[in-house]
Design a protein around this motif. Structure first.
Motif: not given
Length: 358
Positions: A232-238
């Motif tokens: 849910s943090i922008p820039g953070v993916g799986p």
């Protein structure tokens, strides 16, 4: 049969140092006063190590060995047998052990036993098996991607000697456009077709495996509630979220969320002696792959995420004041802190100040 560790109480405590090698371990047992009670060797097998210690000591307070290739396996196996084992930082231990005149496995075991007695060491956290399995999947994915990139880069370089320049690879299933371009470029030249046939086959196999492992990683992130909260943090993916979970393993081992920045090598070095006191570049200690992923996530947040948030506003002010590169490093450190707090609190990322709890 698994050898159980014996704890027979005595007035004098014993401390054990183990210098682990591939085939054999050097062992040393000392008492409270530092007197050497036993020196010897045994096979690098948990049962043999426990059997040797049980035969020579009857009240072992602590067993110490250095971090290394076999340290995770050995620590887990000794813990299963009830041994009071501690894995210590090899870099810190090296500074103590290197003070000795002569270097040998025997002398290293003596030094480790004395470290166990004095307590002058830094304990290394041995991650859980679940974290290691997750790290193995992510490391395999990274290695396959590197193989794919190496094949493509080498192919482009070799073809330039023949005046053939391949174009960019379009987004598609398993990078099929690269193989199509290569096949078209060498068509009709039998020598080049023979040379590059194996590279094309290997490239296709690697790309298919990357596609399969990517699907598995996406499913792992989808099935993990913590990974979903972190994304849910922008820039953070799986990939970033799963790597963070595997790297940290147990968030409760950090007293403060800000300690994670130092653990990942994202805090400045400091040197203070007398009148001299300066802060340098970041330490770059800890997991380099995780640090790189956080840097990439911070760069995406600053340059590619269109939606504003208090986090992005803070990062943009830092860009204007200190420059892009330093701002990305600072934002990477802040992302690590935010991810730690979300992990601890069971919350998700807050996009506006109005959403913050009172």
């Amino acid at each position: 049969m698994v050898e159980a560790f014996s704890q027979r109480r005595n007035t004098m405590k014993r401390y054990v140092g183990i210098d682990v090698a591939q085939e054999q371990c050097a062992l040393c047992i000392v008492d409270d006063a530092g007197t050497i009670l036993f020196e010897g060797t045994c096979p690098t097998d948990p049962d043999e190590i426990v059997r040797t210690i049980n035969a020579e000591a009857n009240d072992v307070e602590k067993i110490v060995h250095e971090s290394g290739p076999l340290s995770i396996w050995l620590t887990r196996e000794l813990v299963k047998r009830g041994a009071p084992v501690v894995c210590i930082d090899a870099r810190a231990a090296h500074k103590v052990l290197s003070a000795r005149m002569n270097k040998s496995d025997k002398s290293d075991a003596v030094g480790l036993a004395q470290l166990a007695r004095t307590g002058w060491y830094g304990e290394v956290h041995v991650k859980s098996e679940a974290s290691d399995q997750l790290r193995l999947i992510l490391a395999t994915r990274e290695r396959l991607i590197r193989i794919r990139m190496d094949i493509e880069g080498q192919t482009r370089g070799l073809l330039k000697a023949y005046g053939i320049r391949l174009g960019p690879v379009n987004a598609g299933y398993s990078r099929q456009s690269f193989r199509d371009q290569l096949g078209t470029a060498i068509k009709g030249d039998h020598s080049l077709e023979m040379i590059f046939a194996s590279l094309i086959a290997v490239h296709e196999t690697v790309c298919l495996e990357v596609t399969a492992i990517d699907a598995k990683v996406q499913q792992l992130a989808k099935d993990n509630p913590l990974a979903r909260r972190l994304t849910s943090i922008p820039g953070v993916g799986p990939i970033v979220s799963l790597n963070f979970i595997a790297t940290i393993d147990d968030v409760t081992r950090f007293r403060k969320a800000t300690d994670v920045g130092a653990y990942l090598g994202l805090t400045p070095r400091r040197y203070q002696s007398g009148e001299t006191d300066w802060s340098g570049r970041i330490s770059k200690r800890g997991d380099g792959a995780m640090r790189k992923l956080l840097y990439e996530a911070a760069n995406i947040l600053i340059q590619r995420v269109p939606r504003f948030s208090p986090l992005k506003a803070w990062a943009m002010r830092l860009v204007a004041r200190r420059g892009l590169k330093k701002a990305i490093v600072a934002t990477a450190r802040k992302l690590a802190v935010i991810m730690t707090r979300i992990w601890r609190d069971g919350t998700t990322f807050v996009w506006t100040k109005k959403e913050l709890p009172a």
